[in-house]
Design a protein around this motif. Structure first.
Motif, mmCIF file in Angstrom:
data_model
loop_
_atom_site.group_PDB
_atom_site.id
_atom_site.type_symbol
_atom_site.label_atom_id
_atom_site.label_comp_id
_atom_site.label_asym_id
_atom_site.label_seq_id
_atom_site.Cartn_x
_atom_site.Cartn_y
_atom_site.Cartn_z
ATOM 1 N N ARG A 71 50.794 2.188 58.330
ATOM 2 C CA ARG A 71 50.949 3.571 58.803
ATOM 3 C C ARG A 71 50.548 4.542 57.704
ATOM 4 N N PHE B 158 48.348 5.237 50.479
ATOM 5 C CA PHE B 158 48.345 6.436 49.651
ATOM 6 C C PHE B 158 47.921 6.088 48.235
ATOM 7 N N TYR C 9 47.943 7.731 44.309
ATOM 8 C CA TYR C 9 48.519 8.770 43.455
ATOM 9 C C TYR C 9 47.995 8.581 42.040
ATOM 10 N N PRO D 127 54.152 11.374 39.844
ATOM 11 C CA PRO D 127 52.851 11.095 40.455
ATOM 12 C C PRO D 127 52.321 12.285 41.236
ATOM 13 N N TYR E 53 44.175 5.944 56.677
ATOM 14 C CA TYR E 53 44.960 5.451 57.806
ATOM 15 C C TYR E 53 44.351 4.261 58.513
ATOM 16 N N LEU F 125 48.406 4.827 41.131
ATOM 17 C CA LEU F 125 49.363 4.104 41.955
ATOM 18 C C LEU F 125 48.893 4.059 43.398
ATOM 19 N N ARG G 260 52.844 2.649 53.755
ATOM 20 C CA ARG G 260 53.949 2.919 54.659
ATOM 21 C C ARG G 260 53.762 1.986 55.853
ATOM 22 N N THR H 240 61.648 6.133 58.491
ATOM 23 C CA THR H 240 62.217 6.888 57.372
ATOM 24 C C THR H 240 61.144 7.455 56.460
ATOM 25 N N GLY H 241 59.910 7.048 56.650
ATOM 26 C CA GLY H 241 58.819 7.560 55.833
ATOM 27 C C GLY H 241 58.719 6.959 54.461
ATOM 28 N N LYS H 242 59.519 5.950 54.153
ATOM 29 C CA LYS H 242 59.522 5.434 52.788
ATOM 30 C C LYS H 242 58.238 4.676 52.473
ATOM 31 N N LEU H 243 57.819 4.790 51.221
ATOM 32 C CA LEU H 243 56.598 4.151 50.741
ATOM 33 C C LEU H 243 56.940 2.972 49.826
ATOM 34 N N ILE H 244 56.095 1.955 49.884
ATOM 35 C CA ILE H 244 56.213 0.802 48.992
ATOM 36 C C ILE H 244 55.058 0.885 48.010
ATOM 37 N N PHE H 245 55.387 0.911 46.717
ATOM 38 C CA PHE H 245 54.392 1.131 45.674
ATOM 39 C C PHE H 245 53.977 -0.164 45.000
ATOM 40 N N GLY H 246 52.713 -0.194 44.551
ATOM 41 C CA GLY H 246 52.248 -1.233 43.662
ATOM 42 C C GLY H 246 52.643 -0.906 42.235
ATOM 43 N N GLN H 247 52.291 -1.818 41.316
ATOM 44 C CA GLN H 247 52.676 -1.657 39.918
ATOM 45 C C GLN H 247 51.808 -0.642 39.182
#
Lengths: 112, 112
Positions: free
Chosen positions: A31, A34, A36, A44, A51, A87, A91, A97-104
């Motif tokens: 979804r 992103f 950054y 960030p 998308y 970064l 999603r 909830t709109g939360k994002l999962i980030f890479g390292q």
């Protein structure tokens, strides 16, 4: 489990030497992906949102692309001011909830 | 435009002391709010998120808690800090599930 993996962890380039950063992801229904930029000691800063597979976006020397399994951030003729940590985040589709999962992150250093 | 304020920028606290980090938002209403922690050389780990006043969800078990007493205020707290609580804490907002994040400038917490 949703997962985001960025490579390489660190990248050193000479000014003007083009390259690409990779972001591989595993998510249940994407979804949004992103990108950054983060400077040392700062929060960030948003660069791009992608998308769907095949989508591309550009901003100055940066171009982001998306496939079904990965995204690339291409840096053309980089300058020292492009040095930062980049970064990638995703999603997942069922998230309400709109939360994002980030890479390292990939730390880029561009030398003059 | 929406902005997000975090303070303090840096904080050094002894083990066992309490913590309160505040994040406030301007330029938007009813945002989703998030607390992330970034350990040295690592990615962003989601700690808490909130979709409204008094609504807090925790992502990982830990020594921290969060509260949202007002629509545009998000607070991260601890009763007794541990050494492992050291890190770079970032507050972020999102207008909804179809939007990216705007990040605050972060708080560097060192527990000694």
């Amino acid at each position: 489990e949703d997962q985001v993996t960025q490579s390489p962890e660190a990248l050193r380039l000479q000014e003007g030497e083009s390259s690409s950063l990779n972001c591989s992801y595993t998510v249940s229904g994407l979804r949004g992906l992103f990108w950054y930029r983060q400077d040392p000691g700062k929060g960030p800063e948003f660069l791009f949102t992608l998308y769907s597979a095949g989508e591309e976006k550009e901003k100055e020397r940066l171009k982001a692309t998306l496939t079904k399994k990965e995204s690339f951030l291409h840096i053309t003729a980089p300058k020292p001011e492009d040095s930062a940590t980049y970064l990638c985040a995703v999603r997942e589709g069922s998230s309400n909830t709109g939360k994002l999962i980030f890479g390292q992150g990939t730390t880029l250093q561009v030398k003059p | 435009s929406q902005t997000i304020h975090q303070w303090p920028a840096t904080l050094v606290q002894p083990v066992g002391s309490p913590l309160s980090l505040e994040c406030t938002v301007e330029g938007t209403s009813n945002p989703n709010l998030y607390w992330y922690r970034q350990a040295a050389g690592r990615g962003l780990q989601l700690l808490f998120y909130s979709v409204g006043i008094g609504q807090i969800s925790s992502e990982v078990p830990q020594n921290l808690s969060a509260s949202r007493p007002q629509d545009r205020q998000f607070i991260l707290s601890s009763k007794k800090l541990l050494l492992s609580d050291s890190g770079f804490y970032l507050c972020a907002l999102s207008k909804g599930v179809n939007y990216g994040y705007t990040f605050g400038s972060g708080t560097r917490l060192t527990v000694v």
